[in-house]
Design a protein around this motif. Structure first.
Motif, PDB file in Angstrom:
ATOM      1  N   THR A   1       0.825  -1.202   0.000  1.00 52.95           N
ATOM      2  CA  THR A   1       0.000   0.000   0.000  1.00 52.95           C
ATOM      3  C   THR A   1       0.861   1.256   0.000  1.00 52.95           C
ATOM      4  OG1 THR A   1      -1.724  -1.189   1.210  1.00 52.95           O
ATOM      5  CG2 THR A   1      -1.818   1.212   1.235  1.00 52.95           C
ATOM      6  N   ALA A   2       1.922   1.256   0.830  1.00 48.37           N
ATOM      7  CA  ALA A   2       2.809   2.416   0.876  1.00 48.37           C
ATOM      8  C   ALA A   2       3.476   2.646  -0.482  1.00 48.37           C
ATOM      9  CB  ALA A   2       3.854   2.230   1.970  1.00 48.37           C
ATOM     10  N   TRP A   3       3.971   1.552  -1.079  1.00 48.79           N
ATOM     11  CA  TRP A   3       4.627   1.688  -2.383  1.00 48.79           C
ATOM     12  C   TRP A   3       3.632   2.152  -3.434  1.00 48.79           C
ATOM     13  CZ3 TRP A   3       8.402   2.734  -5.282  1.00 48.79           C
ATOM     14  CH2 TRP A   3       8.427   2.373  -6.628  1.00 48.79           C
ATOM     15  N   SER A   4       2.416   1.594  -3.440  1.00 45.57           N
ATOM     16  CA  SER A   4       1.404   2.005  -4.415  1.00 45.57           C
ATOM     17  C   SER A   4       1.044   3.477  -4.229  1.00 45.57           C
ATOM     18  CB  SER A   4       0.156   1.134  -4.274  1.00 45.57           C
ATOM     19  OG  SER A   4       0.447  -0.224  -4.547  1.00 45.57           O
TER      20      SER A   4
ATOM     21  N   LEU B   1      -7.518   2.629  -5.051  1.00 43.16           N
ATOM     22  CA  LEU B   1      -8.387   1.839  -4.174  1.00 43.16           C
ATOM     23  C   LEU B   1      -8.621   0.449  -4.751  1.00 43.16           C
ATOM     24  CD1 LEU B   1     -11.026   4.542  -3.147  1.00 43.16           C
ATOM     25  CD2 LEU B   1      -9.102   3.673  -1.795  1.00 43.16           C
ATOM     26  N   GLY B   2      -8.841   0.400  -6.066  1.00 38.33           N
ATOM     27  CA  GLY B   2      -8.997  -0.915  -6.697  1.00 38.33           C
ATOM     28  C   GLY B   2      -7.751  -1.761  -6.566  1.00 38.33           C
ATOM     29  N   SER B   3      -6.584  -1.119  -6.747  1.00 37.02           N
ATOM     30  CA  SER B   3      -5.318  -1.856  -6.599  1.00 37.02           C
ATOM     31  C   SER B   3      -5.134  -2.341  -5.171  1.00 37.02           C
ATOM     32  CB  SER B   3      -4.148  -0.960  -7.004  1.00 37.02           C
ATOM     33  OG  SER B   3      -4.243  -0.583  -8.355  1.00 37.02           O
ATOM     34  N   LEU B   4      -5.552  -1.512  -4.191  1.00 43.09           N
ATOM     35  CA  LEU B   4      -5.435  -1.922  -2.786  1.00 43.09           C
ATOM     36  C   LEU B   4      -6.268  -3.169  -2.520  1.00 43.09           C
ATOM     37  CD1 LEU B   4      -4.385  -1.292   0.050  1.00 43.09           C
ATOM     38  CD2 LEU B   4      -6.375   0.161   0.381  1.00 43.09           C
ATOM     39  N   VAL B   5      -7.499  -3.177  -3.041  1.00 47.97           N
ATOM     40  CA  VAL B   5      -8.359  -4.349  -2.852  1.00 47.97           C
ATOM     41  C   VAL B   5      -7.762  -5.568  -3.544  1.00 47.97           C
ATOM     42  CG1 VAL B   5     -10.634  -5.315  -3.345  1.00 47.97           C
ATOM     43  CG2 VAL B   5     -10.433  -2.950  -2.568  1.00 47.97           C
ATOM     44  N   VAL B   6      -7.313  -5.366  -4.788  1.00 40.83           N
ATOM     45  CA  VAL B   6      -6.731  -6.493  -5.535  1.00 40.83           C
ATOM     46  C   VAL B   6      -5.454  -6.987  -4.856  1.00 40.83           C
ATOM     47  CG1 VAL B   6      -5.666  -7.158  -7.719  1.00 40.83           C
ATOM     48  CG2 VAL B   6      -7.740  -5.782  -7.722  1.00 40.83           C
ATOM     49  N   ASN B   7      -4.609  -6.053  -4.395  1.00 38.97           N
ATOM     50  CA  ASN B   7      -3.385  -6.457  -3.698  1.00 38.97           C
ATOM     51  C   ASN B   7      -3.710  -7.231  -2.426  1.00 38.97           C
ATOM     52  OD1 ASN B   7      -1.672  -5.319  -5.568  1.00 38.97           O
ATOM     53  ND2 ASN B   7      -1.450  -3.384  -4.465  1.00 38.97           N
ATOM     54  N   GLY B   8      -4.719  -6.731  -1.679  1.00 33.06           N
ATOM     55  CA  GLY B   8      -5.093  -7.447  -0.454  1.00 33.06           C
ATOM     56  C   GLY B   8      -5.569  -8.858  -0.738  1.00 33.06           C
ATOM     57  N   LEU B   9      -6.426  -8.995  -1.764  1.00 33.25           N
ATOM     58  CA  LEU B   9      -6.914 -10.330  -2.113  1.00 33.25           C
ATOM     59  C   LEU B   9      -5.784 -11.216  -2.604  1.00 33.25           C
ATOM     60  CD1 LEU B   9     -10.254  -9.386  -3.922  1.00 33.25           C
ATOM     61  CD2 LEU B   9      -9.966 -10.266  -1.602  1.00 33.25           C
ATOM     62  N   ALA B  10      -4.875 -10.636  -3.413  1.00 34.75           N
ATOM     63  CA  ALA B  10      -3.747 -11.420  -3.926  1.00 34.75           C
ATOM     64  C   ALA B  10      -2.822 -11.870  -2.798  1.00 34.75           C
ATOM     65  CB  ALA B  10      -2.970 -10.600  -4.957  1.00 34.75           C
TER      66      ALA B  10
END
Length: 465
Positions: free
Chosen positions: A15-18, A182-191
């Motif tokens: 998240t920090a890097w994104s 926000l979409g990337s955060l959700v996708v990253n969390g799921l991944a």
């Protein structure tokens, strides 16, 4: 602050890097678009400037003539910031021409020293018109005829157009990047959760081994985790071999000592009563001490394993039934505040520790013994998150002990009541077994006036998952 969770750590870093990447991307794209918009605005003014140049000539009356058609209504509307101006230079004394949008006002021209011409004999500079508009001026000087008569041509454009265009683009860009972030955060969390799921599966498999539900880590694991499961299974097998070897050695030692001690006990009966009692007492003490140390060796070996498990309530109920048969004149009551408690101990050790306490309580009680089992807090120095703990309390209604007597009773071989049979080793053995399992054993005066013995032992809850 150190983050213990691998999932939280990876998600935090991602998240920090994104966030940093999106901010940098937003700033870079905004800067590039601003430069592109400014360059396009400059090119537009240049095109309009040369349109004006091509539209102006010197008429027959030696006056400037022409009517530039720039295709933009803003050049005909007043106070818009969009103007064109043609001024004669030098000895050419013609009347200047300007767009109707400028009216009777003019725009100040900076000196060539402050804003020089470029190699195309053009110059661009910001200015403020008479109406307060921030404008960009495109200027050039052109010779109009063979006589050398020249004029200065200027075209201005309102910079608000560029500012509003950049602001609209930047706003749309930020909204798009926020939605993407926000979409990337959700996708990253799921991944991340999906990628780390094998670690949770390995933890659950290991927990089954700890609870005694499985002997090895079982399941399909990815290559990165498979190597860890192989090493863990190898460690479990090694612990099992250590336990089996220790049990074998304990059995061999017990067998080798059984006959000599039995001979001593038999021979003590053939000796006269005074000396026989001494020999028999010492042989019994030796037998108890040998058994105590053998138990400690077995427990130390067992502690290296994660497979020990005993369901507490059935074992305690069986001990209570035995005590009721042996002491029909006394009451024995079992109180369980929570069902399905299990101890991370061998059944033999549970029976020996609690059995010793029940025998001692029955020996000194007046009318009854009460056995209570309940969940407990971890002993001091133990991590409460590492395992569950169970408290077993045995209380009687006998005379009890004062604090000094309690200290003496905990010492090996000390007996406070010589009128009753025993070796004085029971309570010390209980304490040693409890300590071997990292538990705790303490004595105090109970609510019924007698002795209260409390064991805090490692437990496993069936409901724990």
């Amino acid at each position: 602050m150190y983050v213990r969770s691998v999932t939280a750590r990876v998600l935090l870093l991602a998240t920090a890097w994104s966030g940093v990447a999106l901010v940098v991307i937003a700033l870079v794209i905004s800067a590039l678009y601003t430069k592109s918009a400014e360059r396009a605005f400059t090119d537009l003014l240049r095109a309009q400037l040369y349109n004006v140049v091509n539209s102006i000539t010197i008429g027959e009356d030696n006056a400037l003539a022409g009517n530039p058609q720039l295709g933009d209504l803003r050049f005909s509307q007043p106070e818009t910031g969009w103007y064109w101006i043609v001024e004669p230079l030098g000895t050419f004394a013609a009347t200047p021409l300007s767009s109707s949008s400028l009216g009777t006002s003019n725009i100040k021209v900076p000196s060539i020293l402050n804003v020089p011409f470029n190699n195309r004999y053009e110059r661009f500079y910001p200015a403020i018109d008479a109406f307060g508009n921030n404008v960009l001026v495109a200027e050039t000087e052109v010779v109009l005829d063979s006589e050398g008569r020249a004029a200065r041509f200027r075209v201005t454009g309102n910079l608000t157009v560029v500012t509003e265009d950049v602001q609209a683009f930047t706003q749309s860009l930020y909204i798009a990047l926020v939605v993407f972030g926000l979409g990337s955060l959700v996708v990253n969390g799921l991944a991340i959760l999906f990628g780390l799921r094998p670690l949770d599966e390995a933890r659950r498999a290991l927990e089954k081994v700890r609870r005694g539900e499985a002997e090895r880590l079982e399941g399909e694991f990815p290559r990165e985790v498979h190597a860890l499961t192989i090493e863990m299974n190898a460690l479990i097998d090694s612990n099992r071999r250590i336990v089996e070897r220790a049990r074998s050695q304990v059995g061999n030692l017990a067998h080798s000592l059984k006959t000599p001690i039995a001979v001593l006990l038999n021979e003590s009966r053939l000796i006269d009563k005074g000396r026989g009692d001494v020999v028999r007492g010492q042989a019994e003490a030796m037998q108890s001490q040998v058994q105590s140390y053998l138990n400690r060796a077995r427990i130390a070996a067992q502690r290296e394993s994660m497979l020990a498990r005993t369901d507490a309530e059935p074992v305690l109920e069986r001990l209570m039934r035995v005590m009721r048969r042996l002491n029909p004149d006394k009451t024995f009551e079992l109180i369980a505040t929570q069902a399905n408690l299990a101890l991370a101990m061998e059944q033999q050790d549970v029976e020996e520790t609690v059995g010793n306490l029940l025998e001692n309580a029955a020996r000194h009680s007046k009318s009854g013994v009460w056995l209570t089992i309940m969940p407990s807090l971890a002993p001091e120095g133990e991590d409460p998150a590492r395992r569950n703990w169970v408290e077993i309390a045995v209380e009687d209604d006998g005379p009890g002990l004062n604090p000094d007597e309690i200290k003496e009773a905990m010492k090996r071989g000390r007996r406070l009541d010589e009128s009753k049979p025993g070796t004085g080793l029971g309570l010390s053995i209980v304490g040693e077994i409890a300590r071997e399992y990292q538990g705790r054993f303490r004595l105090s005066r109970g609510r019924r006036g007698g002795l209260r013995a409390v064991l805090t032992l490692p437990g496993i809850s069936r409901d724990a998952a």
